[in-house]
Design a protein around this motif. Sequence first.
Motif, PDB file in Angstrom:
ATOM      1  N   GLY A 186      10.448  23.897   0.731  1.00  0.00           N
ATOM      2  CA  GLY A 186      11.430  24.544   0.546  1.00  0.00           C
ATOM      3  C   GLY A 186      12.272  25.362   0.279  1.00  0.00           C
ATOM      4  O   GLY A 186      13.374  25.497  -0.104  1.00  0.00           O
ATOM      5  N   GLU A 187      11.798  25.663  -1.200  1.00  0.00           N
ATOM      6  CA  GLU A 187      12.430  26.468  -2.474  1.00  0.00           C
ATOM      7  C   GLU A 187      12.346  27.851  -2.193  1.00  0.00           C
ATOM      8  O   GLU A 187      12.602  27.967  -3.180  1.00  0.00           O
ATOM      9  CB  GLU A 187      11.217  25.419  -4.147  1.00  0.00           C
ATOM     10  N   ILE A 188      11.822  28.144  -1.082  1.00  0.00           N
ATOM     11  CA  ILE A 188      10.949  29.639  -1.009  1.00  0.00           C
ATOM     12  C   ILE A 188      11.652  29.590   0.235  1.00  0.00           C
ATOM     13  O   ILE A 188      11.233  29.050   1.378  1.00  0.00           O
ATOM     14  CB  ILE A 188      10.176  29.995  -1.436  1.00  0.00           C
ATOM     15  N   ASP A 189      12.552  30.507   0.819  1.00  0.00           N
ATOM     16  CA  ASP A 189      12.560  31.289   2.036  1.00  0.00           C
ATOM     17  C   ASP A 189      11.778  32.741   1.465  1.00  0.00           C
ATOM     18  O   ASP A 189      11.210  32.510   3.767  1.00  0.00           O
ATOM     19  CB  ASP A 189      13.719  32.479   2.044  1.00  0.00           C
ATOM     20  N   ILE A 190      11.851  33.733   1.592  1.00  0.00           N
ATOM     21  CA  ILE A 190      10.661  34.938   1.685  1.00  0.00           C
ATOM     22  C   ILE A 190       9.122  34.784   1.007  1.00  0.00           C
ATOM     23  O   ILE A 190       9.618  34.537  -0.848  1.00  0.00           O
ATOM     24  CB  ILE A 190      11.325  36.058   2.109  1.00  0.00           C
ATOM     25  N   ILE A 191       8.137  35.631   0.901  1.00  0.00           N
ATOM     26  CA  ILE A 191       6.842  35.978  -0.384  1.00  0.00           C
ATOM     27  C   ILE A 191       7.124  37.330   0.468  1.00  0.00           C
ATOM     28  O   ILE A 191       6.906  38.237   1.441  1.00  0.00           O
ATOM     29  CB  ILE A 191       5.617  35.143   0.707  1.00  0.00           C
ATOM     30  N   VAL A 192       6.967  38.120  -0.827  1.00  0.00           N
ATOM     31  CA  VAL A 192       7.453  39.204  -0.969  1.00  0.00           C
ATOM     32  C   VAL A 192       6.027  39.546  -1.926  1.00  0.00           C
ATOM     33  O   VAL A 192       5.622  39.705  -2.638  1.00  0.00           O
ATOM     34  CB  VAL A 192       8.753  40.406  -1.480  1.00  0.00           C
ATOM     35  N   CYS A 193       5.045  40.205  -1.003  1.00  0.00           N
ATOM     36  CA  CYS A 193       4.258  41.394  -1.991  1.00  0.00           C
ATOM     37  C   CYS A 193       4.166  42.501  -0.869  1.00  0.00           C
ATOM     38  O   CYS A 193       4.843  43.696  -0.535  1.00  0.00           O
ATOM     39  CB  CYS A 193       2.676  40.762  -1.551  1.00  0.00           C
TER      40      CYS A 193
ATOM     41  N   ALA B 231       7.462  26.316  -0.790  1.00  0.00           N
ATOM     42  CA  ALA B 231       7.288  26.408   1.468  1.00  0.00           C
ATOM     43  C   ALA B 231       7.676  25.455   1.644  1.00  0.00           C
ATOM     44  O   ALA B 231       8.193  25.120   2.109  1.00  0.00           O
ATOM     45  CB  ALA B 231       6.285  27.541   1.885  1.00  0.00           C
ATOM     46  N   GLU B 232       6.374  24.710   1.326  1.00  0.00           N
ATOM     47  CA  GLU B 232       6.138  23.296   1.743  1.00  0.00           C
ATOM     48  C   GLU B 232       7.536  22.417   1.196  1.00  0.00           C
ATOM     49  O   GLU B 232       8.422  20.974   1.535  1.00  0.00           O
ATOM     50  CB  GLU B 232       5.366  22.420   0.921  1.00  0.00           C
TER      51      GLU B 232
ATOM     52  N   LYS C  91       1.204  30.609   9.623  1.00  0.00           N
ATOM     53  CA  LYS C  91       1.177  29.705  10.108  1.00  0.00           C
ATOM     54  C   LYS C  91       2.079  28.099   9.728  1.00  0.00           C
ATOM     55  O   LYS C  91       2.754  27.879  10.478  1.00  0.00           O
ATOM     56  CB  LYS C  91       0.139  28.250  11.262  1.00  0.00           C
ATOM     57  N   LYS C  92       1.284  28.767   8.639  1.00  0.00           N
ATOM     58  CA  LYS C  92       1.875  27.731   7.602  1.00  0.00           C
ATOM     59  C   LYS C  92       2.463  27.533   7.236  1.00  0.00           C
ATOM     60  O   LYS C  92       4.043  26.722   6.987  1.00  0.00           O
ATOM     61  CB  LYS C  92       0.846  27.469   6.155  1.00  0.00           C
ATOM     62  N   LEU C  93       3.340  29.187   7.127  1.00  0.00           N
ATOM     63  CA  LEU C  93       4.886  29.587   6.279  1.00  0.00           C
ATOM     64  C   LEU C  93       5.517  29.404   7.715  1.00  0.00           C
ATOM     65  O   LEU C  93       6.449  28.409   7.084  1.00  0.00           O
ATOM     66  CB  LEU C  93       4.507  31.278   6.102  1.00  0.00           C
ATOM     67  N   ALA C  94       5.134  29.219   8.845  1.00  0.00           N
ATOM     68  CA  ALA C  94       6.371  29.493  10.129  1.00  0.00           C
ATOM     69  C   ALA C  94       6.885  27.899   9.801  1.00  0.00           C
ATOM     70  O   ALA C  94       7.808  27.963  10.611  1.00  0.00           O
ATOM     71  CB  ALA C  94       5.745  30.172  11.417  1.00  0.00           C
ATOM     72  N   TYR C  95       5.950  27.147   9.686  1.00  0.00           N
ATOM     73  CA  TYR C  95       5.791  25.579  10.300  1.00  0.00           C
ATOM     74  C   TYR C  95       7.083  24.982   8.522  1.00  0.00           C
ATOM     75  O   TYR C  95       7.346  24.732   9.644  1.00  0.00           O
ATOM     76  CB  TYR C  95       4.741  24.956   9.641  1.00  0.00           C
ATOM     77  N   HIS C  96       6.531  25.412   7.719  1.00  0.00           N
ATOM     78  CA  HIS C  96       7.807  25.166   6.322  1.00  0.00           C
ATOM     79  C   HIS C  96       9.205  26.126   6.657  1.00  0.00           C
ATOM     80  O   HIS C  96       9.466  26.343   5.474  1.00  0.00           O
ATOM     81  CB  HIS C  96       7.229  25.591   5.080  1.00  0.00           C
TER      82      HIS C  96
END
Length: 109
Positions: A72-79, A69-70, A97-102
């Motif tokens: 910029g290699e992924i847009d969404i995490i699905v679980c 995510a940092e 917060k970490k994901l939104a920041y990136h």
Amino acid sequence: MLTPLPRRIALYGRHSTIMQTASSSADQVAACAPVVGFLGGKVVATQLDPQLSGYRRNRPGLQLLLRAAEAGEIDIIVCKSLDRLARDAEDVAWLGKKLAYHRAPAPHG
């Protein structure tokens, strides 16, 4: 008109004990296929953290997702469900917060 690129999706699975089947994490990821299809994305990464507690923030698979995510290699995490990524509200907020920041949206499950 520009055609939007497919969303780059990372899949994540985790189970915490040896009491679950060895394939439990992989089964969780397989169950995410309908969500990936609905989102119209392309799976670019899959991370598993078998036999690791959701309370641990330093899980190897989770750390790889955060680095992706940092970068910029992924847009969404699905679980399969949010508790696969985090076990309490504090960790959900930290991860969000970490994901939104990136600019990777909060996990879908």
